[in-house]
Design an enzyme around this catalytic site. Structure first.
Site, short mmCIF file in Angstrom:
data_model
loop_
_atom_site.label_atom_id
_atom_site.label_comp_id
_atom_site.label_asym_id
_atom_site.label_seq_id
_atom_site.Cartn_x
_atom_site.Cartn_y
_atom_site.Cartn_z
N ASP A 415 57.96 8.78 29.86
CA ASP A 415 58.67 10.04 29.70
C ASP A 415 60.07 9.86 30.29
O ASP A 415 60.23 9.31 31.39
CB ASP A 415 57.94 11.17 30.43
CG ASP A 415 58.51 12.54 30.08
OD1 ASP A 415 58.06 13.12 29.08
OD2 ASP A 415 59.42 13.01 30.80
N ILE A 416 61.09 10.30 29.55
CA ILE A 416 62.46 10.19 30.04
C ILE A 416 62.67 11.26 31.12
O ILE A 416 62.45 12.45 30.88
CB ILE A 416 63.47 10.38 28.89
CG1 ILE A 416 63.27 9.31 27.81
CG2 ILE A 416 64.91 10.32 29.43
CD1 ILE A 416 64.17 9.47 26.60
N GLU A 459 60.45 13.73 24.22
CA GLU A 459 61.00 12.57 24.94
C GLU A 459 59.92 11.66 25.47
O GLU A 459 60.17 10.82 26.34
CB GLU A 459 61.88 13.06 26.10
CG GLU A 459 61.15 13.70 27.24
CD GLU A 459 60.92 15.20 27.06
OE1 GLU A 459 60.70 15.89 28.06
OE2 GLU A 459 60.97 15.67 25.90
#
Length: 556
Positions: A415-416, A459
Site C-alpha cells: 500500500d502506498i 493504491e
C-alpha cells in the site's frame, strides 16, 4: 471420336480356324486397310501379346481351350489391359450369356454366324467409342473425388503455410508433372503470416536445391505475375522452345530444364489502388536489378493473347480482385499439351487456395483480436499490470495446484503510504503517474514465470509467489521497497519522509484443498494493516496457524 480411315489394331482370340478365317476375311476385305488383325489361339498367348503391343480392341471367343469362362476371361484381360475394349464372340444365342459378359466389362457380345461385315465393324467402332466415353467418365469421377479430397484437406486447416505446401505436393502427384510451386506477388496487398513481405516462392514440390533462393527465378516470376494481371487469363506453354518468349526468360527456362509451363492466378479481394502501385513498382524494380527480368515475357495464354513490351495501367481482374500470386506447374521431361481439364482443375484449386489464404488471415486477425480482448480483460488499464480479476483467477489456480503438490504459496500486499494526501497535493494526474511508476517498479522485481504482480485496488498492489517460502517472500518484498526508495518519488505530504514509501504485509501458507484462498488474502491484509499501524514504511509477516487460523505479525 474415331478418325475416318484410321487404322485400328485388333487382337482376335480364336482357336477355331474356320471362325478365325471368317473374321479375317470380314475385316481384311477393306481396300483402305482399316483394320490390322492379329490372331492368337489361346488366352495365355493373348496376354503375352497385350504385354508386348498396344491394341485398339479385343475380339474374344469364349470357347478357346484355356478360357475358364466368360467372366473370368474378361476379368483377366481387363486386369492386364484395362483401357482396351472387349467384344465377345460366342456360339450361344442366349440373352443371359450376353448380359453376363456385359456386366463383366465387355463392350458388346456377337453370336457367331449371326453377323455380317457391317455389324462386326460397327460393333468394334462402337465398343471403342463407348469404352472411350466410359474411361473419360471414370477419369472425371476420379479427378472429382481427388479434387474433393484436396479441397477438404485445404478447408480443414487454418495454417496457410501447411495448406500451400500440401497443395503443391498433391497437385504434382495428381498431374504427374515434375515441379509445382506457389508464388506470392512482390509486396502484394494481402499479407502472408501476418507480415507484408517481398515476392517469394512460398511453397514448392520437386524444386531443385537453391531454386527458391535464386533471385533471377524470383524476378522472372514477378514479371510473370504482372502479365497474369494484364492478360486476365491462364498461361499455358506446351513447348518452351517454340513459344514466343523474351530471350532472358527463355534461357532461364532452358537452364532450369523446363519444357512446358502452366500458370494460373490466385485472386483475392483487396485495396486495389494500393495493390496496383505496389505490384507495378516491384515489377519495374525487379527489371532494373536482375538480368532475368530485363525484358518482358510474352506468354501464350488460354483465352486472350498477351501484349508485348507495354505496362499495365490497371492491375484489376474483371471482378475487381487483386492478384495475390500464382500456382505454376512445370514439365521438365518433355513438351506437354496441357489438357483443358488440367487447366480447369488447377484454376478450381487456385480458387480454393485463395479462400483458404483469406480464411487463414481472418483467423489470425481474430486470434490477435481475441488476444487483445483477453489482455484488456486481465490487465489494469492505468498501470498495465494484472488487474483484480486476473489476480483472483491466478490465485485460485495456484491454490489448487499447490494444494495437490503440498507446496507453499506466498502473498505480498503493498500500500502506498499517505496516498490520499499525495493525490490532494499533486492532483489526480500526478497520482496516476505515481501509481504507474510504483507498478513498474513492483513488476520489475517479479521475474519468475509463475509469479504475478497485480493492482489489487486503488493504491494497493498484490504479488503472488507460488512455491515460495516466507523468507523468500520477504526477500522479494525488501527488494521492491528498496527499489521504490531508489526512485525518490517526491511526496510533500508524507509525515515520515520526503519520498514515496510502501507498507507491506506478507502471508505464507501451504494451501489445503478444502480451504479457501480468501484465508491467505485476509492474513496478508492483516499483516499490511499492522505495518501501517506501526508507523508505515515497513514489512510485517503473518503466519497462519492451521488449527486456530490465528494471525501473528512480525515487523522486519
Amino acid at each position: 471420336m474415331l478418325i475416318d480411315n484410321q487404322s485400328l489394331k485388333i487382337l482376335l482370340v480364336e482357336d477355331n480356324l474356320a471362325d478365325a478365317t471368317l473374321i479375317e476375311d470380314l475385316l481384311g476385305s477393306f481396300s483402305d486397310c482399316l483394320f490390322r488383325l492379329k490372331t492368337v489361339k489361346s488366352l495365355e498367348i493373348a496376354l503375352a501379346c497385350l504385354e508386348a503391343e498396344k491394341f485398339d480392341a479385343i475380339l474374344l471367343d469364349l470357347s478357346v481351350s484355356d478360357c475358364l469362362g466368360g467372366s473370368e476371361a474378361i476379368a483377366i484381360l481387363k486386369a492386364r489391359s484395362p483401357t482396351v475394349p472387349i467384344v465377345v464372340l460366342t456360339d450361344i444365342n442366349d440373352e443371359q450369356t450376353a448380359l453376363s459378359v456385359l456386366r463383366s466389362g465387355a463392350q458388346d457380345c456377337l453370336v457367331k454366324g449371326r453377323f455380317q461385315r457391317t455389324l462386326l465393324v460397327r460393333a468394334i467402332h462402337y465398343a471403342i467409342e463407348r469404352h472411350r466415353i466410359e474411361e473419360q467418365l471414370r477419369q472425371q469421377a476420379l479427378r472429382e473425388r481427388l479434387l474433393g479430397k484436396m479441397i477438404e484437406n485445404i478447408r480443414s486447416s487454418i495454417d496457410a503455410a501447411s495448406i500451400l505446401q500440401s497443395t503443391v505436393a498433391e497437385v504434382r502427384q495428381f498431374l504427374k508433372t515434375d515441379r509445382v510451386l506457389i508464388y506470392r506477388c512482390q509486396n502484394g496487398a494481402s499479407k502472408f503470416d501476418g507480415e507484408e513481405q517481398k515476392g517469394a516462392i512460398v511453397a514448392g514440390d520437386g524444386l531443385p536445391e537453391g531454386y527458391i533462393e535464386n533471385q533471377n527465378i524470383n524476378a522472372a516470376l514477378a514479371v510473370s505475375c504482372f502479365f497474369l494481371v494484364e492478360s486476365q487469363a491462364v498461361q499455358a506453354i506446351a513447348d518452351v522452345r517454340a513459344a514466343e518468349l523474351a530471350g532472358s526468360f527463355q534461357q532461364l527456362l532452358a537452364d532450369c530444364e523446363i519444357a512446358a509451363v502452366l500458370s494460373v492466378p490466385i485472386w483475392q479481394s483487396g485495396d486495389w489502388e494500393t495493390a496496383n502501385e505496389r505490384l507495378e513498382s516491384s515489377v519495374w524494380e525487379a527489371e532494373k536489378t536482375t538480368d532475368a527480368a530485363e525484358n518482358y515475357m510474352s506468354l501464350p495464354t488460354v483465352g486472350k493473347p498477351q501484349p508485348q513490351g507495354s505496362s499495365a495501367t490497371d492491375f484489376r481482374s474483371e471482378n475487381g480482385n487483386n492478384l495475390w500470386g500464382m500456382m505454376t506447374a512445370y514439365n521438365c521431361s518433355g513438351v506437354r499439351e496441357w489438357q483443358q481439364w488440367e487447366i480447369d482443375f488447377l484454376q478450381h484449386l487456385a480458387n480454393q487456395v485463395a479462400i483458404a489464404i483469406e480464411q487463414s488471415q481472418l483467423y489470425r486477425q481474430l486470434a490477435i483480436a481475441n488476444q487483445k480482448l483477453q489482455q484488456l480483460a486481465t490487465t489494469d488499464g492505468l498501470t498495465d499490470i494484472a488487474n483484480r480479476r486476473q489476480f483472483d483467477r491466478v490465485l485460485m489456480l495456484e491454490w489448487r495446484r499447490l494444494a495437490r503438490e503440498e507446496l507453499p504459496l506466498s502473498l505480498i500486499m503493498f500500500d502506498i503510504d499517505f496516498f490520499k494526501p499525495y493525490n490532494d497535493f499533486y492532483g489526480h494526474l500526478g497520482g496516476d503517474d505515481c501509481l504507474r511508476q510504483v507498478a513498474r517498479a513492483i513488476a520489475s522485481f517479479v521475474k519468475r514465470a509463475g509469479d504475478l504482480a497485480a493492482r489489487y485496488g486503488g493504491e494497493e498492489f498484490g504479488v503472488l509467489l507460488p512455491n515460495t517460502s516466507a523468507a523468500g517472500a520477504n526477500v522479494v518484498a525488501r527488494k521492491i521497497c528498496d527499489g521504490i526508495a531508489r526512485l525518490k518519488l517526491p511526496h510533500a505530504r508524507s509525515s515520515i519522509g520526503p519520498y514515496v514509501t510502501l507498507s507491506c504485509g506478507i502471508a505464507t501458507v501451504i494451501p489445503a484443498a478444502e480451504a479457501s484462498p480468501d484465508t491467505l488474502i485476509r492474513s496478508a491484509d492483516g499483516a499490511l494493516y499492522q505495518a501501517k499501524n506501526e508507523g508505515k514504511n515497513r514489512i510485517c509477516h503473518a503466519t497462519i496457524n492451521s488449527e486456530s487460523s490465528s494471525l501473528t505479525a512480525l515487523g522486519l
